[in-house]
Design an enzyme around this catalytic site. Structure first.
Site, PDB file in Angstrom:
ATOM      1  N   SER A  61       0.800  -1.232   0.000  1.00 19.91           N
ATOM      2  CA  SER A  61       0.000   0.000   0.000  1.00 19.91           C
ATOM      3  C   SER A  61       0.828   1.275   0.000  1.00 19.91           C
ATOM      4  CB  SER A  61      -0.919   0.025   1.217  1.00 19.91           C
ATOM      5  OG  SER A  61      -2.053  -0.738   0.951  1.00 19.91           O
ATOM      6  N   LYS A  64       0.467   3.464  -2.855  1.00 20.86           N
ATOM      7  CA  LYS A  64      -0.732   4.276  -3.118  1.00 20.86           C
ATOM      8  C   LYS A  64      -0.481   5.786  -3.191  1.00 20.86           C
ATOM      9  CE  LYS A  64      -3.833   0.714  -1.368  1.00 20.86           C
ATOM     10  NZ  LYS A  64      -4.401   0.147  -0.142  1.00 20.86           N
ATOM     11  N   TYR A 186      -2.828  -2.468 -10.461  1.00 19.87           N
ATOM     12  CA  TYR A 186      -2.818  -2.323  -9.001  1.00 19.87           C
ATOM     13  C   TYR A 186      -2.029  -3.459  -8.338  1.00 19.87           C
ATOM     14  CZ  TYR A 186      -4.367  -2.400  -4.169  1.00 19.87           C
ATOM     15  OH  TYR A 186      -4.376  -2.447  -2.800  1.00 19.87           O
ATOM     16  N   TYR A 238      -4.688   4.374   7.583  1.00 24.10           N
ATOM     17  CA  TYR A 238      -6.029   3.751   7.654  1.00 24.10           C
ATOM     18  C   TYR A 238      -6.818   4.276   8.848  1.00 24.10           C
ATOM     19  CZ  TYR A 238      -3.253   0.722   4.715  1.00 24.10           C
ATOM     20  OH  TYR A 238      -2.411   0.276   3.769  1.00 24.10           O
ATOM     21  N   VAL A 256       1.159  -3.641   3.801  1.00 17.48           N
ATOM     22  CA  VAL A 256       0.828  -4.875   4.504  1.00 17.48           C
ATOM     23  C   VAL A 256       2.023  -5.848   4.554  1.00 17.48           C
ATOM     24  CG1 VAL A 256      -0.089  -6.230   2.568  1.00 17.48           C
ATOM     25  CG2 VAL A 256      -1.247  -6.328   4.788  1.00 17.48           C
TER      26      VAL A 256
HETATM   27  N1  GLN Z   1      -1.939  -5.375  -2.112  1.00 19.07           N
HETATM   28  C1  GLN Z   1      -2.529  -5.211  -0.823  1.00 19.07           C
HETATM   29  C2  GLN Z   1      -4.038  -5.368  -0.924  1.00 19.07           C
HETATM   30  O1  GLN Z   1      -4.630  -4.838  -1.792  1.00 19.07           O
HETATM   31  C3  GLN Z   1      -2.195  -3.889  -0.278  1.00 19.07           C
HETATM   32  C4  GLN Z   1      -2.813  -3.638   1.051  1.00 19.07           C
HETATM   33  C5  GLN Z   1      -1.924  -2.981   2.035  1.00 19.07           C
HETATM   34  O2  GLN Z   1      -0.715  -2.907   1.900  1.00 19.07           O
HETATM   35  N2  GLN Z   1      -2.509  -2.496   3.117  1.00 19.07           N
HETATM   36  O3  GLN Z   1      -4.638  -6.080  -0.167  1.00 19.07           O
END
Ligand code: GLN
Length: 605
Positions: A61, A64, A186, A238, A256
């Protein structure tokens, strides 16, 4: 010192073994929970690191905010705003947080928002989007990055929830075509392999308004960087974003796979890698390290040291520092009573809004008789583009108030490369000495009738005029007139000193070159002589070689006395020769005392 801080943090939190390694993407479950690295990259490009900072992991993430930045860059903020909002969702990263009316994702930091943006980028460049994103990330990290194929495959095969989000976005027409290409982009962007050090460089690039401090290149504009950081501040962690801003107080983003990237704007980028996650999906050690760092060394954006007296380095007057243009007695008589009408404001640091306010206050506090103002910018480290307008306004006000405004040593500041044309009446000078000379000329022009500067009267009143008339006549008979072109060398260092010069008209400057404190060669003016003044006397008297160069500034004429003529004079009319030597001694004494005064003053200002 900084390294010690990182080492201590690392050993302190290495034993913190809470949290779980993410397993919903099967490939991520293979991560080693003990892996732990911390890296910092400063705005000047220095990197400090401890622990497993070279272990690759997937960015997840943390991609992003950067893809959000890339989306704005490719598609404009307005286009992107049609596809995603910028409100914190207060929900988990994979929540289906869509506006009930428009179907727009709440923000670009949750999966829904990120997928919406990736779909836009994919539609923008259907064949090249993968490479575009990879190249962009490589620019940010100052290293060629690659996609971890195993993680990409693993997520692509199991990312049913993300697919569901993609189809919901298709349903509300946020994604306007088949959602698969956007989803694929993505998954790939999340699977870009980085290490802790890469993330620290990427963070530092955001800290430096989009300019990578390692490469010096600018993958993001300052405007976009600000938007990215704002989103990271409100949504990056988050559902923990509010607590994070409260506890740590800087924009950040977690992934994550265990990465946390945090930015102290203008200062540095921080990255932590440690796979075990808390219930919000943030790295446990990552949160702990950033919280401790923020408290320990004071990094919160909401904890800024007050900026009060740090912009105005000094304000002084034209009698506290004079130019190296020697003035005739007549000029001095004109100038001396008015020197205090020149003020010099020496400005330092970053000229942001708060600094400009300090400048405005310093300007208000100028004595009412001030006529000429020099703004000396030598110590301004930065003039942010956002300050251009305000500074322009300040300069305009000063000019409207009837002040003559000179700006010195501002050549490296972008705004002043164009300001000459923008602001009529503003003079830019690249050396403070020349600015002071110009200011002195302006003061004299304003105080007398015509031609206050360098007139024939000065050359008549030369130091020879003080000699007994017989000696003077004898000397004058020996003088030969010589003309010089603009810029022509009159004396070269190292030449034999066989001539003495007396200025008839024009200006003659002597310069030396020496090593500046920075080690760079520096050329500076020692003195400028005008009508009535003599130069070249030191080597003429001692018989030594010339110690400095002298050039005719805009051309001019001198009377020249040859050493051989002078030696004949010593034989024939020793009294006249002695009178000349006496006059030269007086002149040298005067120059020496003026130089000493200048030197002592310059220690003060
Ligand atoms: N690729 C992961 C997902 O879409 C990214 C989520 C994350 O890093 N929080 O679930």
């Amino acid at each position: 010192m900084i390294q010690d801080v990182l080492n201590e943090l690392h050993s302190r939190f290495a034993s913190l073994d809470e949290g779980e390694v993410a397993s919903y993407i099967p490939e991520l479950a293979k991560a080693c929970p003990q892996d732990f690295g911390i890296a910092i990259t400063t705005a000047s490009g220095r990197i400090y690191e401890v622990g497993d900072t070279r272990k690759p992991f997937t960015i997840q993430s943390i991609s992003k905010p950067f893809v959000f930045g890339l989306g704005i860059k490719l598609l404009t903020p307005e286009r992107l705003a049609l596809k995603v909002d910028v409100e914190p969702s207060g929900e988990a990263f994979n929540a289906i947080s869509l506006d009930p009316d428009t179907g727009k994702p709440r923000n670009p930091m949750i999966n829904a928002g990120a997928i919406a943006i990736s779909a836009q980028i994919s539609a923008h460049d259907p064949l090249g989007a993968d490479q575009l994103v990879l190249d962009f990330f490589s620019e940010l990290a100052a290293r060629a990055l690659e996609v971890d194929q195993a993680v990409y495959q693993s997520e692509s095969e199991t990312g049913h929830r993300n697919r569901a989000i993609g189809y919901l976005l298709r349903n509300s027409n946020i994604i306007e075509a088949a959602p698969e290409p956007g989803l694929d982009l993505y998954f790939r962007q999340c699977a870009i392999s980085v290490d802790c050090r890469d993330l620290a460089v990427m963070a530092a690039t955001l800290a430096c308004q989009g300019r990578n401090p390692i490469t010096g290149r600018q993958p993001l504009s300052p405007d976009i960087s600000v938007r990215v950081l704002a989103l990271m501040g409100s949504c990056g962690m988050y559902d923990f974003a509010g607590q994070w801003l409260h506890d740590v107080g800087i924009p950040a983003k977690s992934g994550v796979a265990g990465g946390v990237l945090a930015v102290v704007p203008g200062r540095l980028g921080i990255a932590v890698y440690s796979p075990p996650l808390d219930g919000f999906g943030n790295s446990v050690r990552g949160v702990a390290v950033c919280t401790q760092l923020s408290h320990g060394v004071g990094m919160s954006l909401f904890n800024q040291s007050p900026q009060a007296g740090n912009t105005i380095r000094r304000v002084y007057s034209g009698s506290q520092r004079t130019s190296r243009r020697w003035r005739s007695e007549r000029e001095l008589a004109l100038l001396q009573p008015h020197r205090d009408r020149l003020r010099i404001i020496q400005i330092q640091g970053v000229l942001d809004f708060a600094a400009l306010e300090q400048l405005a206050a310093a300007v208000v506090a100028l004595p009412p008789q001030t006529r000429v103002l020099i703004l000396d910018m030598a110590h301004v480290t930065e003039l942010p583009p956002s300050s251009d307008e305000l500074l322009n306004r300040q300069l305009r006000l000063l000019l409207e108030r009837g002040l003559q405004v000179l700006v010195s040593r501002a050549g490296r500041l972008a705004m002043f490369q164009a300001a000459g044309q923008q602001l009529e009446g503003l003079q830019l000078l690249d050396q403070l000495d020349f600015a002071i000379e110009t200011a002195e000329n302006l003061l004299m022009e304003g105080t007398s009738g015509e031609q206050p500067i360098s007139t024939a009267a000065d050359s008549e009143a030369c130091f020879l005029s003080r000699l007994p008339s017989e000696s003077r006549a004898a000397l004058e008979a020996l003088l030969l007139e010589r003309g010089f072109q603009p810029g022509e060398a009159v004396i070269n260092r190292g030449d034999p000193g066989n001539e003495l010069f007396l200025v008839r008209d024009g200006l003659f400057s002597t310069h030396i070159e020496f090593e500046a404190l920075s080690g760079e060669p520096h050329r500076t003016r020692l003195a400028t002589f005008g009508p009535g003044m003599c130069f070249g006397e030191i080597a003429f008297i001692t018989g030594n070689r010339r110690i400095a160069d002298i050039t005719a500034v805009d051309g001019g004429r001198c009377w020249v006395l040859q050493r051989s003529d002078f030696e004949n004079l010593q034989e024939r009319q020793p009294a006249a020769a002695l009178d000349l030597l006496k006059a030269l001694t007086c002149d040298l004494g005067l120059k020496l005392s003026q130089t000493s005064v200048q030197l002592s003053r310059s220690e003060l200002v």
